[in-house]
Motif scaffolding. Structure first.
Motif, mmCIF file in Angstrom:
data_model
loop_
_atom_site.group_PDB
_atom_site.id
_atom_site.type_symbol
_atom_site.label_atom_id
_atom_site.label_comp_id
_atom_site.label_asym_id
_atom_site.label_seq_id
_atom_site.Cartn_x
_atom_site.Cartn_y
_atom_site.Cartn_z
ATOM 1 N N PRO A 67 0.827 -1.220 0.000
ATOM 2 C CA PRO A 67 0.000 0.000 0.000
ATOM 3 C C PRO A 67 0.856 1.264 0.000
ATOM 4 O O PRO A 67 2.040 1.229 0.319
ATOM 5 N N PHE A 68 0.242 2.389 -0.353
ATOM 6 C CA PHE A 68 0.961 3.664 -0.485
ATOM 7 C C PHE A 68 1.856 3.946 0.716
ATOM 8 O O PHE A 68 1.446 3.757 1.870
ATOM 9 N N ASN A 69 3.091 4.429 0.458
ATOM 10 C CA ASN A 69 3.858 5.024 1.535
ATOM 11 C C ASN A 69 3.368 6.466 1.721
ATOM 12 O O ASN A 69 2.477 6.927 1.008
ATOM 13 N N PHE A 70 3.952 7.184 2.677
ATOM 14 C CA PHE A 70 3.408 8.509 3.007
ATOM 15 C C PHE A 70 3.611 9.507 1.867
ATOM 16 O O PHE A 70 2.770 10.372 1.632
ATOM 17 N N LYS A 71 4.735 9.398 1.154
ATOM 18 C CA LYS A 71 4.952 10.289 0.002
ATOM 19 C C LYS A 71 3.855 10.066 -1.038
ATOM 20 O O LYS A 71 3.289 11.021 -1.580
ATOM 21 N N GLU A 72 3.576 8.816 -1.345
ATOM 22 C CA GLU A 72 2.544 8.499 -2.334
ATOM 23 C C GLU A 72 1.166 8.933 -1.835
ATOM 24 O O GLU A 72 0.326 9.404 -2.615
ATOM 25 N N THR A 104 6.003 -1.188 8.822
ATOM 26 C CA THR A 104 5.646 -1.388 7.420
ATOM 27 C C THR A 104 6.479 -0.495 6.506
ATOM 28 O O THR A 104 6.820 -0.885 5.384
ATOM 29 N N GLU A 105 6.846 0.699 6.981
ATOM 30 C CA GLU A 105 7.709 1.572 6.177
ATOM 31 C C GLU A 105 9.101 0.955 6.014
ATOM 32 O O GLU A 105 9.697 1.020 4.929
ATOM 33 N N LEU A 106 9.622 0.355 7.065
ATOM 34 C CA LEU A 106 10.922 -0.318 6.964
ATOM 35 C C LEU A 106 10.865 -1.456 5.945
ATOM 36 O O LEU A 106 11.795 -1.664 5.165
ATOM 37 N N VAL A 107 9.747 -2.181 5.931
ATOM 38 C CA VAL A 107 9.572 -3.255 4.948
ATOM 39 C C VAL A 107 9.480 -2.670 3.538
ATOM 40 O O VAL A 107 10.059 -3.201 2.588
ATOM 41 N N LYS A 108 8.750 -1.561 3.389
ATOM 42 C CA LYS A 108 8.649 -0.910 2.075
ATOM 43 C C LYS A 108 10.010 -0.429 1.585
ATOM 44 O O LYS A 108 10.232 -0.324 0.372
ATOM 45 N N LEU A 134 16.338 12.322 17.848
ATOM 46 C CA LEU A 134 14.875 12.239 17.931
ATOM 47 C C LEU A 134 14.318 12.953 16.706
ATOM 48 O O LEU A 134 14.634 14.123 16.463
ATOM 49 N N ILE A 135 13.509 12.274 15.917
ATOM 50 C CA ILE A 135 13.029 12.823 14.660
ATOM 51 C C ILE A 135 11.521 12.628 14.548
ATOM 52 O O ILE A 135 11.001 11.562 14.905
ATOM 53 N N PRO A 136 10.782 13.637 14.071
ATOM 54 C CA PRO A 136 9.334 13.478 13.903
ATOM 55 C C PRO A 136 9.010 12.409 12.864
ATOM 56 O O PRO A 136 9.745 12.245 11.877
ATOM 57 N N LEU A 137 7.897 11.735 13.067
ATOM 58 C CA LEU A 137 7.484 10.667 12.158
ATOM 59 C C LEU A 137 7.366 11.178 10.724
ATOM 60 O O LEU A 137 7.833 10.528 9.784
ATOM 61 N N TRP A 138 6.748 12.345 10.532
ATOM 62 C CA TRP A 138 6.541 12.855 9.166
ATOM 63 C C TRP A 138 7.862 13.090 8.460
ATOM 64 O O TRP A 138 7.999 12.807 7.264
ATOM 65 N N LYS A 139 8.849 13.601 9.191
ATOM 66 C CA LYS A 139 10.152 13.880 8.569
ATOM 67 C C LYS A 139 10.862 12.592 8.204
ATOM 68 O O LYS A 139 11.474 12.473 7.127
ATOM 69 N N TRP A 140 10.768 11.608 9.083
ATOM 70 C CA TRP A 140 11.409 10.313 8.802
ATOM 71 C C TRP A 140 10.728 9.637 7.593
ATOM 72 O O TRP A 140 11.410 9.073 6.725
ATOM 73 N N LEU A 141 9.410 9.707 7.522
ATOM 74 C CA LEU A 141 8.690 9.082 6.403
ATOM 75 C C LEU A 141 9.012 9.750 5.081
ATOM 76 O O LEU A 141 9.021 9.092 4.028
ATOM 77 N N LEU A 142 9.298 11.052 5.102
ATOM 78 C CA LEU A 142 9.547 11.788 3.859
ATOM 79 C C LEU A 142 11.019 11.795 3.462
ATOM 80 O O LEU A 142 11.351 12.240 2.375
#
Length: 421
Positions: free
Chosen positions: A150-155, A323-327, A412-420
């Motif tokens: 399924p879509f990652n956060f960028k998608e 799931t992001e690590l798997v992606k 320490l990093i925000p989730l949104w920044k790590w996902l992007l």
């Protein structure tokens, strides 16, 4: 009958290609594979976008398309009849796309035959291990697997048409919109139809899940106790990111043996519903004996099937990070594990490369709480000492800081920044 089915599917193919397409991150990675002679195998969960991704991969190739999710095609005994009608429908072509190929018997022999005849073949399937096992046997070294989840956060943000520049995030309205999208992604997940059509997970994903359990597991494997596979899946979805004892599961769900439980868990894994994460140890025997942690392929399933009214945000966030690590290509049990220190402190994820631990990752939704912050820091530092690793990362909801303790730095990093990133 075959001809009528293929004509209908050709129309459906054109409809799919005409829709607005959200380009996947994998598109650029695999674009060059379209013309090589390897059999391209697109694997992943049902409704994750495999078919649309594949159609666009072959978009300029005048390819022929067959979807084997049709029961009447599956019943056809002579596959040459299907091939003949396909070439009548689409004309002479060397590009063939077979959707959900695992639904027909002896499909690997059929594909092997076509491959020897010089066809350029693209397959999709929703059963990772079944496809891998058969392809490894019959097409050794002549196929390439491509995983679509399924879509990652960028998608997700692209699908929501949310475009921003990094330097705009100091503007409260833009930052608020980003966090609002992140909250939606955290709760509803990234299945394309959920994102693009604003469907609620309840009603869409719970129906999809039940269909997968029936069609891809119970019917395919002739499961003797179908209710137990439902009970097992619901229990796992409501206990994500928690250590699971096989003995406890046997008693809770009512299995007769560890062997039966392991078989049912394997079915759920193969159908891309759950992932099993092992606890890291240098000793293989200890890894096998230690409790496992279970994660779900997409957070939308958790929302759809949660027993409690509101799922735990911390657990949702940990599942999302997993799931992001798997992606990003990490394989549970090979280069991705969790860890318990000698003092029983837990680190959510450790990443291994070439037999060396390269990174320790904690997930902390409420890091502003001093008790939580101290607990997470102690665990990651202690684990780093035991594993001889000093690359520490704590993923937070929206808090950023570099903590220096002696010669150690913890990011320490925000989730949104790590996902992007």
């Amino acid at each position: 009958m075959i001809k009528d089915i293929l004509i209908k599917q050709k129309y459906e193919r054109e409809q799919l290609l005409a829709q607005n397409y959200i380009a996947r991150d994998k598109t650029l990675q695999v674009k060059d594979f379209a013309d090589n002679d390897l059999v391209k195998v697109i694997i992943g969960p049902r409704r994750a976008g495999k078919s649309v991704f594949s159609l666009h991969l072959f978009k300029d190739k005048e390819s022929a398309y067959i979807n084997f999710d049709d029961e009447n095609l599956v019943k056809t005994e002579n596959y040459d009849d299907i091939l003949k009608e396909m070439l009548v429908t689409y004309g002479e072509t060397k590009y063939l796309f077979f959707d959900e190929i695992q639904n027909i018997e002896n499909w690997e022999l059929f594909i092997n035959k076509l491959h020897r005849q010089g066809y350029n073949i693209l397959l999709t399937g929703s059963n990772a291990k079944l496809l891998s096992r058969e392809l490894s046997t019959h097409l050794t070294g002549r196929h390439i697997p491509i995983e679509i989840l399924p879509f990652n956060f960028k998608e997700f943000l692209t699908a929501k048409k949310f475009i921003f520049q990094q330097n705009e995030l100091h503007i409260p309205e833009i930052k608020a919109k980003l966090l609002n999208h992140l909250e939606s992604y955290l709760v509803n997940g990234g299945f394309p139809e959920i994102v693009l059509k604003n469907y609620s997970p309840k009603g869409y994903l719970d129906t999809l899940l039940d269909s997968i359990l029936l069609k891809d597991i119970i019917n395919r494997y002739k499961v003797r106790f179908p209710q137990k596979i439902y009970d097992l899946e619901i229990y796992l979805i409501n206990n994500i990111a928690s250590e699971i004892s096989y003995r406890k599961l046997i008693n809770l769900v009512g299995f007769n043996s560890v062997g039966t439980l392991e078989k049912y868990l394997k079915y759920l894994e193969e159908a891309y519903l759950v992932f099993i994460l092992s606890r890291y140890s240098n000793k293989a025997g200890e890894r096998l004996k230690a409790p496992k942690k279970l994660y779900v392929v997409d957070n939308g399933y958790i929302t759809a099937k949660a027993v409690q009214f509101s799922p735990d945000s911390g657990k949702l966030m940990e599942n999302l990070v997993f799931t992001e690590l798997v992606k990003r290509g990490l394989k549970p049990g090979m280069d991705l594990f969790y860890y318990k220190t000698r003092n029983n402190r837990e680190v959510d994820f450790i990443i291994r490369e070439n037999l060396k631990i390269t990174s320790l990752v904690q997930v902390a939704y409420k890091i502003n709480d001093p008790v939580t912050k101290e607990r997470e820091i102690k665990a990651i530092i202690e684990a780093g000492g035991e594993l001889k690793c000093n690359n520490f990362l704590i993923i937070t909801w929206d808090y950023e800081e570099d903590i220096k303790i002696k010669e150690i730095t913890i990011k320490l990093i925000p989730l949104w920044k790590w996902l992007l990133n």
